[in-house]
Design an enzyme around this catalytic site. Sequence first.
Site, PDB file in Angstrom:
ATOM      1  N   LEU A 151       0.827  -1.202   0.000  1.00  0.00           N
ATOM      2  CA  LEU A 151       0.000   0.000   0.000  1.00  0.00           C
ATOM      3  C   LEU A 151       0.858   1.247   0.000  1.00  0.00           C
ATOM      4  CD1 LEU A 151      -1.293  -2.043   2.562  1.00  0.00           C
ATOM      5  CD2 LEU A 151      -3.255  -0.731   1.759  1.00  0.00           C
ATOM      6  N   ASP A 152       0.499   2.202  -0.839  1.00  0.00           N
ATOM      7  CA  ASP A 152       1.094   3.531  -0.765  1.00  0.00           C
ATOM      8  C   ASP A 152       0.549   4.226   0.476  1.00  0.00           C
ATOM      9  OD1 ASP A 152       2.330   6.019  -1.634  1.00  0.00           O
ATOM     10  OD2 ASP A 152       0.289   6.638  -2.151  1.00  0.00           O
ATOM     11  N   LYS A 153       1.298   5.178   1.018  1.00  0.00           N
ATOM     12  CA  LYS A 153       0.841   5.873   2.228  1.00  0.00           C
ATOM     13  C   LYS A 153      -0.049   7.057   1.907  1.00  0.00           C
ATOM     14  CE  LYS A 153       3.352   8.933   4.371  1.00  0.00           C
ATOM     15  NZ  LYS A 153       2.432  10.111   4.527  1.00  0.00           N
TER      16      LYS A 153
END
Length: 667
Positions: A351-353
């Site tokens: 997951l990207d933040k």
Amino acid sequence: MGTATSSCCGSTPEAGGEDTATPLHLPFLAARLYAFLTATPLRRLGNAAILAILSEACHWFAYPEWLTAMLAVGAVLLCGLSTYRKGWLSIRTGTLNINALMSIAVTGGLLIGQWPEASMVMVLFTLSEMIEARSLDRARNAIEGLMRLAPDTATAQQSDGSWQSVPAGEVAVGTLVRVRPGERIALDGQVEQGASTVDQAPITGESLPVEKTAGDPVFAGTINQSGSFDFRVTAEAGDSTLARIIEAVEAAQGQKAPTQRFVDRFAAVYTPIVLVLAIGVALVPPSFFNGDWFGWIYKALTLLVIACPCALVISTPVTVVSGLTAAARQGILVKGGVHLEEGRHLKWLALDKTGTITHGKPVLTEMAVFLNTQVHRLAASLAARSDHPVSQAIVEAFRAGRQAGAWDPPAEAGLSGQSVSSSPSVAFSPFAPSGQKMMNRSAQPAAHAAHATGPARSAAASQKHGAASASPAAPSASPVPLFSVDAFEALAGRGVQGRIDGVHYVLGNHRLIHERGQCSHELEARLLELERQGRTVVVLASEQVVMALFAVADTVKESSRAAMAELHQLGIRTLMLTGDNQHTADAIAREVGIDEAQGNLLPEDKLAVVDGLVRRAQPVHDAGEVSRVGMVGDGINDTPALARADIGFAMGAMGTDSALETADVAL
């Protein structure tokens, strides 16, 4: 004489003119009709489908066979010529594929009089080909969107010292390039002189703009904000970080393509077997068993039609329609049935933040007050003159808090600019998002050493601004206006400064306070502690004392924790990938409950991490299942990793066009 005139100039030539005009108009009208029917691929397919349905209806209601045949042949010609061309090419080159098999089967169906069936098979096969072509178009559009990020020109210094706008592709490594406020940076480089803040979210995904001064790197495609600077080019346009992102997207999409072409791999084996059987049926009985040639050739053609993998070609779209429709009702766009099938094999989800786990917008999360005065109002007055996101977060929090009736909290004890008591470090005061509650966990009294050490004018200023007492004042429902700021100045890469009622104040970062000699050991420890927690900290100070700290951060979405818990219940491990520093990554991961976190990642680093997960994924021997890897992101910097993952998920509402086009699922 009249007859001659009539013959030469009267009705006879007109009648002859009508006879010669009719054959000229018919081809013209036919050409116009054909052009209308075939203007676009979608129109060709739609009209072919209509003809195929009419052919089926004519056959069903026992209309003349010539009408059924004409409609069927028209449908095949409208939508099947491309399939026939590709099929013929595959036969000539000896690489039999699904196009060859479909061409032979449809032709066989027409030869044995199965007009409606042959036309409908061709229409449905063309539909599946069009869906695949649209997917490729989306991939190309995503890459074109990435290419548009970097400007085509750059302001480069010439040999005579002048500045001229030149094509970015012609700028050599080592050239000095100037960037003005608001411009996109055209090339990768290193800052030579000047300072500014740069929005690097398109490349690194960082939620906050990054301060750039001499020696710092800059990337093509990022956006300069308030300042101006010159940088030395370190990579040609074709070798920039953005260019490598584009190459990574193309390579990742190319790696995924074989898994999406099962039908071709199937046809490479299946088609030769069917052809050999059909040839055997047509030749063996008449040649060796005195069979009827016409009858056995008819049977061979029937075998070709029956053996055509219509179910494989047609049934896949039909069987997944219900699943795709159900997902769409829930706001989930799935770009193909294969992604529905692969979802159950997910074992890792990266997951990207920024924008995925967090809101992607900085807000004031905490503040600590060291001097009994209206520090938040003072800080907001200075910050309101700046367009930096951190400054805007302080202003928005002040306005929200004031309108809600909140007041500045009492001062913390034990920390000032230069004079610090021997008491232990005071715990930090959380700033409630609503602005209605300020908690001060200090056990010390509110009296602050700054009053004893600060000059008379600071005390006078505090008195004039209405210094806060030890207990909060009564709430006020009306908004409190900001102070008027004189001699305002932006300090590039450090903060801002100005005079309020004759008193000089600064609102700046760790570097500024350190340069001013106001960073004591206790203050240094406090700043480092907050930075390790992923906070961006700014300090309000006068000439003599540090007055307050303000911590700004990108806050976690309320749904993120619950989502991570549900993923873990499904047996899916989570990994966060971000361009922010490792301290920020670790803090967010702990808060949300993510298994692992990696920070300081460029797009190619994210791609490498996802690629490593994909390569390590091995079949689960005990269950006979395959381990798949997913990637969730919303930014341009996530695009290569989205393309490389087995399933890419894009955040639809906030996602960039390239992320949405590259991903397999849009949320």
